[in-house]
Design a protein around this motif. Sequence first.
Motif, PDB file in Angstrom:
ATOM      1  N   LYS A  74      -0.553 -12.703 -37.906  1.00  0.00           N
ATOM      2  CA  LYS A  74       0.087 -11.407 -37.632  1.00  0.00           C
ATOM      3  C   LYS A  74      -0.828 -10.536 -36.776  1.00  0.00           C
ATOM      4  O   LYS A  74      -0.370  -9.896 -35.815  1.00  0.00           O
ATOM      5  N   ASP A  78      -0.069  -9.038 -33.069  1.00  0.00           N
ATOM      6  CA  ASP A  78      -0.143  -7.601 -32.772  1.00  0.00           C
ATOM      7  C   ASP A  78      -1.144  -7.329 -31.654  1.00  0.00           C
ATOM      8  O   ASP A  78      -0.885  -6.529 -30.750  1.00  0.00           O
ATOM      9  N   GLN A  82      -0.351  -5.728 -27.952  1.00  0.00           N
ATOM     10  CA  GLN A  82      -0.974  -4.490 -27.492  1.00  0.00           C
ATOM     11  C   GLN A  82      -1.743  -4.693 -26.187  1.00  0.00           C
ATOM     12  O   GLN A  82      -1.731  -3.815 -25.311  1.00  0.00           O
TER      13      GLN A  82
END
Length: 248
Positions: A74, A78, A82
Motif C-alpha cells: 500500500k 501511495d 504521489q
Amino acid sequence: MENKILAIVNGVQILDKHLDEAIMRYPADRRQYLETPVGREQLLEQMISFELMYNYGKELGTDSSEEYLNQVEKAKKDLLTQIVIGNELSKVEISDDEAEKYYNDNKENFKEMEQVQAKHILVETEEEANEVAKKIAEGLSFEEAAQSHSSCPSSQNGGDLGFFTRGRMVPEFEEAAFKLNLGEVSAPVQTQFGFHLIKVEDKKEERVKPLEEVKEVIKQNLLQEKQNQRYFDLTEELKSKYRVEVYK
C-alpha cells in the motif's frame, strides 16, 4: 560542523545529521522546540526507541508477516502515485507574460481603497473633550492625552487605530477622519460611544497595486489553477487508456 555520532543501536549509528533531518520533517512551530538542547535530547531518545523497535520487529519476523507485506504494498502504491502526480504537476509553469495579461485583464481586483491612519481620544461628554483639546493646544501631546484621558483600549497605544478604509468605522467618526488634514486635531465628534478627538497621522490615496507588487501572488494562483486543470485533463486522458468501471 562536525557530524558526530550521537548513539549506536545494534551497530547502526545515529548521527547529528540524522537528528537534523528528523527535525526538518516536523512543522515549523514544533521545530523551534526540537532545536533546543532539551528537544534534541528527547528526539534522540525517540529515534533510539524506534531503532530498537525496528530490530525487535526483525527478530520477531514481523517483516515477513502478511500484515507487514500488505502495508508495504500500500505504501509503495501511495508513494508511486504521489511521485507521478508531483512529476506531472512540476511540468506546469506560469510565465511573466501570463501573469501580466491576468493583471491587465483584472486590475479591479488589485485596487486598494483610500485609507487613513488615525488616533483618537474617547470621553463621555463634549465638555471633557473640549478640556482635553485645550490641554493639547497648550502643549500636551495627543498621545499623552490619549493615555491619560481616553476610555478606549487604544489609549495604551496613544490612541492609534492604525489604517482603516471607509466602512470600517461608525459614519460620524469616518466622515470626520477622512476630511481632516495630516496632523490636524478635530473638534469633538459625537458617536454612539461618546465624544472623540481625532488626529490623522497618515493617508493613502486609492490606487491600483503595481504589477511588481502582486506578480508573485498572481503566478502562484495561476499555477494552482493550471495544475488543477492538468490533473483533471490527465485523469480524463488516462480513463480512455485504462479500463474504468464505476458501479453506483
